[in-house]
Scaffold this active site. Structure first.
Site, mmCIF file in Angstrom:
data_model
loop_
_atom_site.group_PDB
_atom_site.id
_atom_site.type_symbol
_atom_site.label_atom_id
_atom_site.label_comp_id
_atom_site.label_asym_id
_atom_site.label_seq_id
_atom_site.Cartn_x
_atom_site.Cartn_y
_atom_site.Cartn_z
ATOM 1 N N GLY A 47 21.157 31.292 -119.244
ATOM 2 C CA GLY A 47 22.004 30.176 -118.831
ATOM 3 C C GLY A 47 21.168 28.921 -118.673
ATOM 4 O O GLY A 47 19.967 29.002 -118.393
ATOM 5 N N GLN A 52 18.659 20.566 -116.342
ATOM 6 C CA GLN A 52 17.375 21.238 -116.587
ATOM 7 C C GLN A 52 16.638 20.656 -117.793
ATOM 8 O O GLN A 52 15.443 20.879 -117.954
ATOM 9 C CB GLN A 52 17.578 22.753 -116.775
ATOM 10 C CG GLN A 52 18.037 23.449 -115.500
ATOM 11 C CD GLN A 52 18.200 24.936 -115.713
ATOM 12 O OE1 GLN A 52 19.255 25.387 -116.136
ATOM 13 N NE2 GLN A 52 17.166 25.700 -115.434
ATOM 14 N N CYS A 95 14.999 31.764 -112.986
ATOM 15 C CA CYS A 95 15.467 30.456 -113.447
ATOM 16 C C CYS A 95 14.416 29.844 -114.367
ATOM 17 O O CYS A 95 13.223 29.895 -114.048
ATOM 18 C CB CYS A 95 15.697 29.550 -112.240
ATOM 19 S SG CYS A 95 16.258 27.899 -112.664
ATOM 20 N N LEU A 96 14.864 29.263 -115.472
ATOM 21 C CA LEU A 96 13.910 28.652 -116.409
ATOM 22 C C LEU A 96 13.163 27.478 -115.773
ATOM 23 O O LEU A 96 12.088 27.116 -116.217
ATOM 24 C CB LEU A 96 14.632 28.191 -117.684
ATOM 25 C CG LEU A 96 15.237 29.318 -118.542
ATOM 26 C CD1 LEU A 96 16.023 28.734 -119.706
ATOM 27 C CD2 LEU A 96 14.139 30.253 -119.043
ATOM 28 N N HIS A 137 25.024 30.465 -110.232
ATOM 29 C CA HIS A 137 23.648 29.953 -110.289
ATOM 30 C C HIS A 137 23.624 28.614 -111.037
ATOM 31 O O HIS A 137 23.029 27.636 -110.569
ATOM 32 C CB HIS A 137 22.765 30.998 -110.991
ATOM 33 C CG HIS A 137 21.371 30.544 -111.287
ATOM 34 N ND1 HIS A 137 20.251 31.174 -110.784
ATOM 35 C CD2 HIS A 137 20.879 29.537 -112.054
ATOM 36 C CE1 HIS A 137 19.162 30.547 -111.210
ATOM 37 N NE2 HIS A 137 19.520 29.562 -111.997
ATOM 38 N N GLU A 138 24.287 28.564 -112.194
ATOM 39 C CA GLU A 138 24.281 27.340 -113.002
ATOM 40 C C GLU A 138 25.052 26.213 -112.324
ATOM 41 O O GLU A 138 24.655 25.045 -112.388
ATOM 42 C CB GLU A 138 24.864 27.603 -114.400
ATOM 43 C CG GLU A 138 24.120 28.630 -115.234
ATOM 44 C CD GLU A 138 22.631 28.355 -115.364
ATOM 45 O OE1 GLU A 138 22.229 27.175 -115.346
ATOM 46 O OE2 GLU A 138 21.850 29.313 -115.451
ATOM 47 N N HIS A 141 23.041 24.276 -109.962
ATOM 48 C CA HIS A 141 22.191 23.244 -110.581
ATOM 49 C C HIS A 141 22.909 21.884 -110.610
ATOM 50 O O HIS A 141 22.277 20.842 -110.474
ATOM 51 C CB HIS A 141 21.836 23.625 -112.025
ATOM 52 C CG HIS A 141 20.673 24.566 -112.140
ATOM 53 N ND1 HIS A 141 19.398 24.219 -111.746
ATOM 54 C CD2 HIS A 141 20.595 25.821 -112.628
ATOM 55 C CE1 HIS A 141 18.584 25.251 -111.992
ATOM 56 N NE2 HIS A 141 19.284 26.227 -112.517
HETATM 57 ZN ZN ZN Z 1 18.494 28.067 -113.063
#
Ligand code: ZN
Length: 176
Positions: A47, A52, A95-96, A137-138, A141
């Site tokens: 995701g 990001q 998380c990236l 989670h997304e 962000h």
């Molecule tokens: Zn993330």
């Protein structure tokens, strides 16, 4: 399509609140989502939120297909969580933007979301399991919240320090 740079902690842009997309899902927004998906596959991750890659818009891409399965890209423009159930599900998240850190977060086990898809159609659906974990989670962000913000202050600081150190090491390796 292009692979964009993924911001990592403690980049202050990750704390920004993203703005709604105005004027529907245009070709420009689709191009952004194409870049996001390619960046996410390259990372690889399941995701990615637009912030990001430094774009403060309420746009998310996701693909929960398992390795060896057909890709199943999902696109979310202006997503909203309209309902959740009380029962929670603990899940070890990563998380990236916080590379190589994993920890358990507990979130509602099911949630109902509304969003515009890739073609601009309104979707209203219930999510559960990994889908529910990932979309929540997304969506965090979009509010400038990272999964490590759900952990204790100590764990959060440790995670940030670890990523900072790893990033410095990577920069040194790249220039030498
Ligand atoms: Zn993330």
């Amino acid at each position: 399509m292009a692979i964009r740079e993924i911001l990592t902690v403690p980049d202050p842009r990750l704390k920004e609140v993203s703005k709604p997309v105005e004027g529907g899902v245009t070709d420009e927004i689709r191009a952004l989502m194409d870049d996001m998906l390619e960046t996410m596959y390259d990372a690889p991750g399941i995701g990615l939120a637009a912030i990001q890659i430094g774009v403060p818009l309420r746009v998310i891409v996701m693909d929960l297909a398992k390795e060896g399965e057909e890709p199943e890209p999902k696109y979310f423009v202006n997503p909203e969580i309209v309902e959740t159930i009380e029962e929670t599900l603990p899940y070890e998240e990563g998380c990236l933007s916080v590379p190589d850190i994993f920890d358990e977060v507990e979130r509602p086990a099911r949630c109902r979301i509304q969003y515009l898809d890739y073609d601009g159609f309104k979707v209203d659906e219930w999510c559960e399991g990994l889908y529910a974990v990932c979309i929540q989670h997304e969506m965090d962000h979009l509010e400038g919240t990272l999964f490590i913000d759900h952990l204790s202050r100590l764990k959060r600081q440790r995670a940030i320090d670890k990523v900072k150190k790893a990033t410095k090491r990577k920069i040194r390796e790249d220039v030498s």
